[in-house]
Write a protein that holds these residues in place. Structure first.
Motif, PDB file in Angstrom:
ATOM      1  N   VAL A  38       0.829  -1.202   0.000  1.00 38.98           N
ATOM      2  CA  VAL A  38       0.000   0.000   0.000  1.00 38.98           C
ATOM      3  C   VAL A  38       0.864   1.252   0.000  1.00 38.98           C
ATOM      4  CG1 VAL A  38      -1.605   1.366   1.408  1.00 38.98           C
ATOM      5  CG2 VAL A  38      -1.961  -1.092   1.139  1.00 38.98           C
ATOM      6  N   LEU A  39       0.493   2.223  -0.810  1.00 38.43           N
ATOM      7  CA  LEU A  39       1.130   3.541  -0.794  1.00 38.43           C
ATOM      8  C   LEU A  39       0.033   4.567  -0.511  1.00 38.43           C
ATOM      9  CD1 LEU A  39       3.403   5.597  -1.330  1.00 38.43           C
ATOM     10  CD2 LEU A  39       2.807   5.463  -3.771  1.00 38.43           C
ATOM     11  N   CYS A  40       0.200   5.337   0.559  1.00 37.68           N
ATOM     12  CA  CYS A  40      -0.814   6.348   0.920  1.00 37.68           C
ATOM     13  C   CYS A  40      -0.078   7.643   1.254  1.00 37.68           C
ATOM     14  CB  CYS A  40      -1.647   5.871   2.106  1.00 37.68           C
ATOM     15  SG  CYS A  40      -2.930   7.044   2.590  1.00 37.68           S
ATOM     16  N   PRO A  41       0.196   8.472   0.243  1.00 37.37           N
ATOM     17  CA  PRO A  41       1.009   9.674   0.464  1.00 37.37           C
ATOM     18  C   PRO A  41       0.205  10.887   0.935  1.00 37.37           C
ATOM     19  CG  PRO A  41       0.529   9.437  -1.853  1.00 37.37           C
ATOM     20  CD  PRO A  41      -0.139   8.281  -1.171  1.00 37.37           C
ATOM     21  N   VAL A  42      -0.914  10.652   1.629  1.00 42.48           N
ATOM     22  CA  VAL A  42      -1.758  11.748   2.134  1.00 42.48           C
ATOM     23  C   VAL A  42      -1.932  11.556   3.626  1.00 42.48           C
ATOM     24  CG1 VAL A  42      -4.034  12.821   2.046  1.00 42.48           C
ATOM     25  CG2 VAL A  42      -2.966  11.998  -0.057  1.00 42.48           C
ATOM     26  N   ASP A  43      -1.713  12.619   4.426  1.00 44.72           N
ATOM     27  CA  ASP A  43      -1.813  12.474   5.877  1.00 44.72           C
ATOM     28  C   ASP A  43      -3.246  12.674   6.367  1.00 44.72           C
ATOM     29  OD1 ASP A  43      -2.360  15.208   6.008  1.00 44.72           O
ATOM     30  OD2 ASP A  43      -0.366  15.753   6.758  1.00 44.72           O
ATOM     31  N   GLU A  44      -3.423  12.674   7.715  1.00 42.05           N
ATOM     32  CA  GLU A  44      -4.772  12.719   8.298  1.00 42.05           C
ATOM     33  C   GLU A  44      -5.502  14.021   8.011  1.00 42.05           C
ATOM     34  OE1 GLU A  44      -1.848  14.319  11.291  1.00 42.05           O
ATOM     35  OE2 GLU A  44      -1.948  12.575   9.954  1.00 42.05           O
ATOM     36  N   LYS A  45      -4.746  15.074   7.629  1.00 44.39           N
ATOM     37  CA  LYS A  45      -5.388  16.356   7.318  1.00 44.39           C
ATOM     38  C   LYS A  45      -5.688  16.506   5.831  1.00 44.39           C
ATOM     39  CE  LYS A  45      -3.327  18.803  11.219  1.00 44.39           C
ATOM     40  NZ  LYS A  45      -2.473  19.930  11.653  1.00 44.39           N
ATOM     41  N   GLY A  46      -5.371  15.442   5.064  1.00 37.79           N
ATOM     42  CA  GLY A  46      -5.605  15.501   3.627  1.00 37.79           C
ATOM     43  C   GLY A  46      -4.494  16.196   2.874  1.00 37.79           C
ATOM     44  N   VAL A  47      -3.306  16.263   3.479  1.00 38.27           N
ATOM     45  CA  VAL A  47      -2.162  16.966   2.884  1.00 38.27           C
ATOM     46  C   VAL A  47      -1.126  15.940   2.404  1.00 38.27           C
ATOM     47  CG1 VAL A  47      -0.232  18.533   3.385  1.00 38.27           C
ATOM     48  CG2 VAL A  47      -2.519  19.006   4.307  1.00 38.27           C
ATOM     49  N   PHE A  48      -0.536  16.181   1.239  1.00 36.12           N
ATOM     50  CA  PHE A  48       0.459  15.259   0.687  1.00 36.12           C
ATOM     51  C   PHE A  48       1.731  15.243   1.536  1.00 36.12           C
ATOM     52  CE2 PHE A  48      -1.976  15.442  -3.325  1.00 36.12           C
ATOM     53  CZ  PHE A  48      -1.978  14.088  -3.624  1.00 36.12           C
ATOM     54  N   THR A  49       2.251  14.033   1.727  1.00 33.22           N
ATOM     55  CA  THR A  49       3.490  13.835   2.480  1.00 33.22           C
ATOM     56  C   THR A  49       4.669  13.787   1.511  1.00 33.22           C
ATOM     57  OG1 THR A  49       3.383  11.423   2.334  1.00 33.22           O
ATOM     58  CG2 THR A  49       2.191  12.466   4.154  1.00 33.22           C
ATOM     59  N   GLU A  50       5.829  13.495   2.069  1.00 34.57           N
ATOM     60  CA  GLU A  50       7.042  13.421   1.242  1.00 34.57           C
ATOM     61  C   GLU A  50       7.018  12.230   0.292  1.00 34.57           C
ATOM     62  OE1 GLU A  50      10.308  13.430   3.932  1.00 34.57           O
ATOM     63  OE2 GLU A  50      10.064  15.553   4.470  1.00 34.57           O
ATOM     64  N   GLU A  51       6.054  11.312   0.488  1.00 32.12           N
ATOM     65  CA  GLU A  51       5.934  10.158  -0.416  1.00 32.12           C
ATOM     66  C   GLU A  51       5.351  10.558  -1.766  1.00 32.12           C
ATOM     67  OE1 GLU A  51       5.262   6.081   1.847  1.00 32.12           O
ATOM     68  OE2 GLU A  51       3.752   7.559   2.474  1.00 32.12           O
ATOM     69  N   ALA A  52       4.987  11.829  -1.917  1.00 31.92           N
ATOM     70  CA  ALA A  52       4.488  12.341  -3.198  1.00 31.92           C
ATOM     71  C   ALA A  52       5.369  13.501  -3.633  1.00 31.92           C
ATOM     72  CB  ALA A  52       3.040  12.781  -3.060  1.00 31.92           C
ATOM     73  N   PRO A  53       6.587  13.193  -4.102  1.00 33.02           N
ATOM     74  CA  PRO A  53       7.524  14.263  -4.499  1.00 33.02           C
ATOM     75  C   PRO A  53       6.889  15.218  -5.504  1.00 33.02           C
ATOM     76  CG  PRO A  53       8.609  12.118  -4.543  1.00 33.02           C
ATOM     77  CD  PRO A  53       7.145  11.860  -4.335  1.00 33.02           C
ATOM     78  N   GLY A  54       7.150  16.495  -5.274  1.00 31.89           N
ATOM     79  CA  GLY A  54       6.593  17.514  -6.160  1.00 31.89           C
ATOM     80  C   GLY A  54       5.270  18.078  -5.680  1.00 31.89           C
ATOM     81  N   PHE A  55       4.647  17.380  -4.744  1.00 31.72           N
ATOM     82  CA  PHE A  55       3.340  17.848  -4.275  1.00 31.72           C
ATOM     83  C   PHE A  55       3.255  17.918  -2.743  1.00 31.72           C
ATOM     84  CE2 PHE A  55       2.908  15.123  -8.064  1.00 31.72           C
ATOM     85  CZ  PHE A  55       2.599  16.105  -8.995  1.00 31.72           C
ATOM     86  N   THR A  56       4.361  17.662  -2.082  1.00 35.99           N
ATOM     87  CA  THR A  56       4.404  17.650  -0.620  1.00 35.99           C
ATOM     88  C   THR A  56       3.877  18.975  -0.048  1.00 35.99           C
ATOM     89  OG1 THR A  56       6.342  16.208  -0.709  1.00 35.99           O
ATOM     90  CG2 THR A  56       5.882  17.306   1.390  1.00 35.99           C
ATOM     91  N   GLY A  57       2.976  18.856   0.951  1.00 28.00           N
ATOM     92  CA  GLY A  57       2.440  20.043   1.613  1.00 28.00           C
ATOM     93  C   GLY A  57       1.162  20.575   1.004  1.00 28.00           C
ATOM     94  N   LYS A  90      -6.634  20.840  -3.593  1.00 23.45           N
ATOM     95  CA  LYS A  90      -5.912  21.894  -4.313  1.00 23.45           C
ATOM     96  C   LYS A  90      -4.831  21.305  -5.227  1.00 23.45           C
ATOM     97  CE  LYS A  90      -6.735  25.606  -1.006  1.00 23.45           C
ATOM     98  NZ  LYS A  90      -6.155  26.620  -0.093  1.00 23.45           N
ATOM     99  N   ALA A  91      -4.382  20.077  -4.897  1.00 21.63           N
ATOM    100  CA  ALA A  91      -3.350  19.427  -5.711  1.00 21.63           C
ATOM    101  C   ALA A  91      -3.883  18.960  -7.059  1.00 21.63           C
ATOM    102  CB  ALA A  91      -2.766  18.236  -4.942  1.00 21.63           C
ATOM    103  N   ASN A  92      -5.222  18.852  -7.186  1.00 17.67           N
ATOM    104  CA  ASN A  92      -5.812  18.398  -8.456  1.00 17.67           C
ATOM    105  C   ASN A  92      -5.274  19.207  -9.640  1.00 17.67           C
ATOM    106  OD1 ASN A  92      -7.495  16.180  -7.896  1.00 17.67           O
ATOM    107  ND2 ASN A  92      -9.089  17.509  -7.079  1.00 17.67           N
ATOM    108  N   LYS A  93      -5.262  20.518  -9.479  1.00 24.33           N
ATOM    109  CA  LYS A  93      -4.831  21.382 -10.585  1.00 24.33           C
ATOM    110  C   LYS A  93      -3.341  21.195 -10.895  1.00 24.33           C
ATOM    111  CE  LYS A  93      -4.654  26.201 -12.076  1.00 24.33           C
ATOM    112  NZ  LYS A  93      -4.917  27.618 -11.717  1.00 24.33           N
ATOM    113  N   VAL A  94      -2.536  21.125  -9.827  1.00 29.98           N
ATOM    114  CA  VAL A  94      -1.087  21.010 -10.016  1.00 29.98           C
ATOM    115  C   VAL A  94      -0.739  19.677 -10.674  1.00 29.98           C
ATOM    116  CG1 VAL A  94       1.155  21.050  -8.844  1.00 29.98           C
ATOM    117  CG2 VAL A  94      -0.733  22.460  -7.986  1.00 29.98           C
ATOM    118  N   ILE A  95      -1.407  18.606 -10.231  1.00 28.26           N
ATOM    119  CA  ILE A  95      -1.144  17.269 -10.791  1.00 28.26           C
ATOM    120  C   ILE A  95      -1.590  17.197 -12.247  1.00 28.26           C
ATOM    121  CG2 ILE A  95      -1.856  14.844 -10.637  1.00 28.26           C
ATOM    122  CD1 ILE A  95      -1.908  15.291  -7.544  1.00 28.26           C
TER     123      ILE A  95
END
Length: 918
Positions: free
Chosen positions: A344-363, A368-373
């Motif tokens: 399993v890969l789950c690069p989103v934390d409990e607040k719905g924010v991307f972790t370091e497991e999603a390079p380029g989108f962390t934080g 809001k990441a929909n547009k950037v991705i």
């Protein structure tokens, strides 16, 4: 001479106006002072028990109309059963844990959680919850709901929580409880996992994208560089993509377009081609999905593989037939990936924010990441199309904000392990309406696991202690010990005591060689709280009543309390906790819209009670088809108030004409009653039969309409109307008069009992005015059993036929009025020609026929040339040539025959003389 004082005019102190808003609180105080609930139990203690188990409303805020609908329906049933042969204890309850109370404290009360310990904050939550319980209890009592209000069940009490721990322990003992990593509904706004019952669907605008995944290893089927096309409305999950699912049995095609080769499902090719604007495309290869198993593609912007996997969940309803698979963000994705050994890969934390497991989108917040991705996909040439769609999307039912699927370590109840037993039990339950069975059956049939852990503070702790190596410790010994501790101290000790102090004295574990233990910090899903009530309440009181006879809640509880109660009960006992389930719809405004403050269409129970009275609200509940959605508005309540006035005035008329009636001395034996009174008792017996049948089948709308119709038609338009000429005119002890009064008395006392479950305040008020009632309240009586009522079937056919003839005559009188032949019906003389033998026989056998038709004279003839023609009779209406009697208002040729009373007819003159009335 004034003959008014010679008439026996109706007299009663029973008021015409109910004045319910002012009188009901006084009566409720009397009920409490007299302890009527306990007296009703004492009266019926030797009878079979009937248990309606209360689904607990949430203890937060004032009651809304849905609360009133629910509790009033329950009150109808418990009151009726108590009056028809059962012992009916009713224990109201409250659900008191969960996020809304936490939110109320932090937002409304401005409590700063960071300034206090968990235990201190939980104590404030408990205090707030109990304040809400007191507020709601007071409002329920004002609706006339009868129950054990001094001893309700509340999910935060020590005994309740101890019983809930016992349920958890029994399920764990049977192997139904486990901890695992799995995608669950996750609410970033609540920072907690959610159960399916906590999900609501609202429209959401989302990006819809088509993305190309380039094949790197086609395993001899596809060529390197071919592109598998996926479609998704959650671009934010693309960084978590680890595979693509296709259906093993579906046909797939490789399509050549503008120098590229794309793979899509054949059944969806035309739709995809239209969406992607493929003008000229050519199918270059066709294959079944199973042949593409384990083909490897490359992630669009990360240097990793995306494995092609086979999954039966893939459909051709929408998309491309090739499903983007992120095992950390989808249940089907998780299970399929697990079969292929993909972690399993789950690069989103409990607040719905991307972790370091999603390079380029962390934080970035996931939405809001929909547009950037999407921009990244376009940059690398993988985005084939972007558009926006509005679709139904899962939301947190408390915060009303979107949820996501997110893989986390959670505690689960493995429903699949005992699912077949649940399904078997569902079939044994009685369902009202019947479709409830199918609805719950389908929910359970498709259910795998129930996520029972929540990352919150205010709730019942999951009673798991961890050893040093993180092995969960759940044994009979620890569960029993923790349950007993909760029963003695309450669950707050979980947050106040050290882990070792929560274990039995001297407890050791091979997994903790150094004697170090830690506690689980998650709490249980609130549905596990309320779903344990069958153990805490049905089995926790003096008498054990599982299964309950009835669970009755709103239709949303098929996924909620009906479901969680069934799951925990079957897990622990192998049986459903209820024998019958009844559901009701939602309350809408008069136009069928959902109530909302913004629309200004909210009807508040407290406001209705203060303006119109609780009995009006209760009568409204009885008038609607509650199993569907129901409508309420000021206009609808106005109509209900009119119906109430009709019933009340009918009762008042009967009371007024019983003012001089003593049942002990004046009642006429059934056998000696006049035929018309026997007939009305026969009609009433049928009403009792029909009403009881409706009550027994939990159909309250027919009860309302049957009683209202009987009051308006059988009584007001006939029995009470024609009888005035006898009740007012004849001497007090005249047998015909006492016969009618006997009929009134029998009908009134029974009618009030039929109405008691629905409008108890009014029924108790009426009871006080009925002569010679022994019981202090009508609530302490039984509704008549029609099998024990007198039977006058032998005259029913005759009088039923008369009522049909009467309808013809009423039409003739109405036409005569319209033609100005007469004014009031007593001005009329009727010439009637029966059109068949039965009609002739019936009319000739009725003495004083003119009284029942409320005219001054009736002549029956063999032939009538100029009469109006109707179904059973021809009728000629004349204005009566006689003079109007000053006393009875009947037109008669005999007015003036008695010289002492020249303005009276001979009948009235005789009554006045023989009874020395002047």
């Amino acid at each position: 001479m004034d003959y008014k004082n010679t008439l026996l005019m109706p007299k009663t102190a029973f008021p015409m106006r109910g004045n319910l808003p002012n009188k009901e609180p006084i009566r409720q105080a009397e009920w409490e002072e007299k302890n009527l609930y306990q007296k009703s139990l004492k009266r019926t203690e030797d009878r079979p028990a009937f248990i309606l188990h209360d689904g607990p409303p949430y203890a937060n805020g004032d009651l809304h109309i849905g609360h009133a609908l629910n509790k009033i329906l329950k009150d109808f049933i418990t009151r009726y059963k108590s009056m028809t042969g059962y012992y009916v204890p009713y224990v109201p309850g409250w659900d008191t844990h969960g996020l809304p109370i936490e939110t109320a404290l932090t937002k409304k009360k401005k409590i700063n959680r960071k300034e206090m310990s968990v235990a201190e904050f939980r104590k404030l939550c408990a205090e707030y919850a109990l304040e809400q319980v007191d507020n709601q209890r007071d409002q329920f009592k004002k609706l006339g709901i009868r129950g054990d209000w001094d001893n309700p069940y509340i999910t935060l009490t020590k005994d309740y929580e101890a019983a809930q721990i016992k349920v958890f322990g029994e399920m764990a003992k049977k192997g139904y409880i486990y901890k695992g990593l799995k995608p669950v509904y996750w609410s970033p706004s609540s920072e907690s996992a959610l159960a399916e019952a906590e999900i609501e669907y609202y429209d959401k605008r989302s990006p819809s994208i088509y993305v190309a995944f380039e094949v790197t290893d086609g395993r001899g089927l596809l060529e390197a560089g071919d592109k598998i096309v996926i479609w998704t409305t959650t671009p934010w999950t693309i960084p978590a993509n680890l595979g693509i699912c296709i259906h093993p049995e579906l046909e797939y095609v490789v399509v050549a377009v503008d120098g590229e080769r794309y793979v899509v499902g054949q059944a969806l090719l035309e739709m995809v081609a239209e969406e992607l604007e493929w003008k000229d495309y050519q199918i270059v290869k066709t294959f079944t999905g199973e042949k593409a198993d384990r083909i490897v593609a490359r992630h669009p912007f990360y240097d990793r593989d995306s494995l092609v996997m086979l999954g039966n969940h893939v459909t051709t309803d929408a998309g491309t037939g090739c499903v983007h698979t992120a095992p950390g963000h989808g249940e089907d994705d998780f299970y399929v990936s697990k079969q292929y050994g993909i972690e399993v890969l789950c690069p989103v934390d409990e607040k719905g924010v991307f972790t370091e497991e999603a390079p380029g989108f962390t934080g970035l917040f996931y939405d809001k990441a929909n547009k950037v991705i999407t921009e990244k996909l376009e940059e690398v040439g993988a985005l084939l199309k972007l558009q926006f769609i509005t679709h139904s999307y899962p939301h947190d039912w408390r915060t009303k904000k979107p949820t996501i699927f997110r893989a986390t370590a959670q505690w689960f109840a493995s429903i699949k392990d005992f699912r077949q037993t649940i399904l078997d039990e569902i079939k044994k339950v009685n369902w009202y309406p019947q479709w409830g069975e199918t609805r719950l059956y389908n929910m359970v049939r498709d259910r795998e696991d129930w996520c029972i852990s929540r990352q919150r503070t205010w709730g019942v702790p999951i009673p798991v202690i961890y050893a040093e190596d993180q092995t969960p410790i759940i044994t009979d010994e620890t569960i029993t010990h923790i349950s007993n501790l909760f029963r003695e101290h309450g669950s707050n000790i979980w947050f106040e005591w050290d882990a070792k102090d929560l274990l039995p004295e001297g407890f050791t574990s091979e997994h903790s060689p150094n004697g170090v233990f830690t506690k689980e910090t998650d709490i249980m899903d609130v549905w596990f709280d309320s779903g344990s009530s069958h153990e805490a309440v049905l089995m926790g009181r003096e008498d054990h009543y599982r299964p309950a006879d009835i669970y009755l809640e709103g239709s949303d509880q098929y996924r909620g309390w009906f479901n969680s109660s069934l799951s925990t009960s079957v897990a622990v006992t192998g049986k459903a906790p209820y024998e019958t389930v009844i559901s009701h719809g939602f309350a809408l405004d008069g136009e069928g819209r959902k109530m909302s403050k913004s629309l200004g269409n909210v009807i508040q129970p407290a406001k209705v009670q203060k303006q119109l009275g609780a009995d009006i609200l209760r009568l409204w509940v009885s008038s609607v088809d509650y199993q569907a959605d129901v409508r309420i508005s000021d206009d609808i309540l106005k109509q209900i108030s009119e119906a109430y006035r009709k019933i009340r005035n009918t009762i008042r008329f009967m009371l007024a004409n019983l003012g001089d009636f003593n049942p002990s001395t004046d009642r006429i034996p059934y056998a000696e009653l006049e035929e018309v009174d026997k007939y009305m008792l026969h009609r009433f017996k049928k009403l009792v039969t029909d009403v009881r049948h409706s009550y027994e089948n939990y159909e309250f709308s027919p009860v309302f309409h049957q009683i209202h119709n009987f009051c308006a038609v059988d009584l007001s338009s006939f029995y009470l109307d024609f009888a005035k000429d006898i009740l007012y005119i004849e001497a007090a002890d005249n047998k015909r008069r006492r016969s009618i009064q006997t009929g009134y008395y029998e009908i009134l006392t029974a009618l009030v009992k039929l109405l008691t479950p629905i409008i108890p305040h009014t029924a108790d008020e009426v009871w006080e005015y009925i002569p010679e009632t022994e019981e202090e309240s009508v609530q302490l009586t039984d509704i008549p059993n029609p099998e024990e009522m007198p039977d006058f079937q032998e005259i029913a056919e005759k009088w039923d036929h008369f009522m049909l003839v009467r309808d013809d005559v009423l039409k003739a009188l109405e036409e005569a009025r319209n033609e100005k032949v007469i004014g009031k019906s007593l001005e009329a003389k009727l010439i009637i020609m029966p059109k068949d033998g039965q009609t002739k026989q019936v009319l000739e056998s009725i003495d004083e026929l003119h009284q029942y038709l409320i005219v001054s004279e009736v002549d029956l003839v063999q032939k009538l040339d100029d009469g109006k023609k109707y179904t059973y009779v021809d009728v000629h209406v004349d204005k009566h040539p006689g003079e109007k009697c000053e006393r009875c208002w009947v037109a008669s040729h005999t007015v003036g025959e008695v010289s002492e009373h020249p303005t009276l007819c001979s009948r009235c003159a005789t009554i006045v003389k023989e009874n020395n009335l002047v």
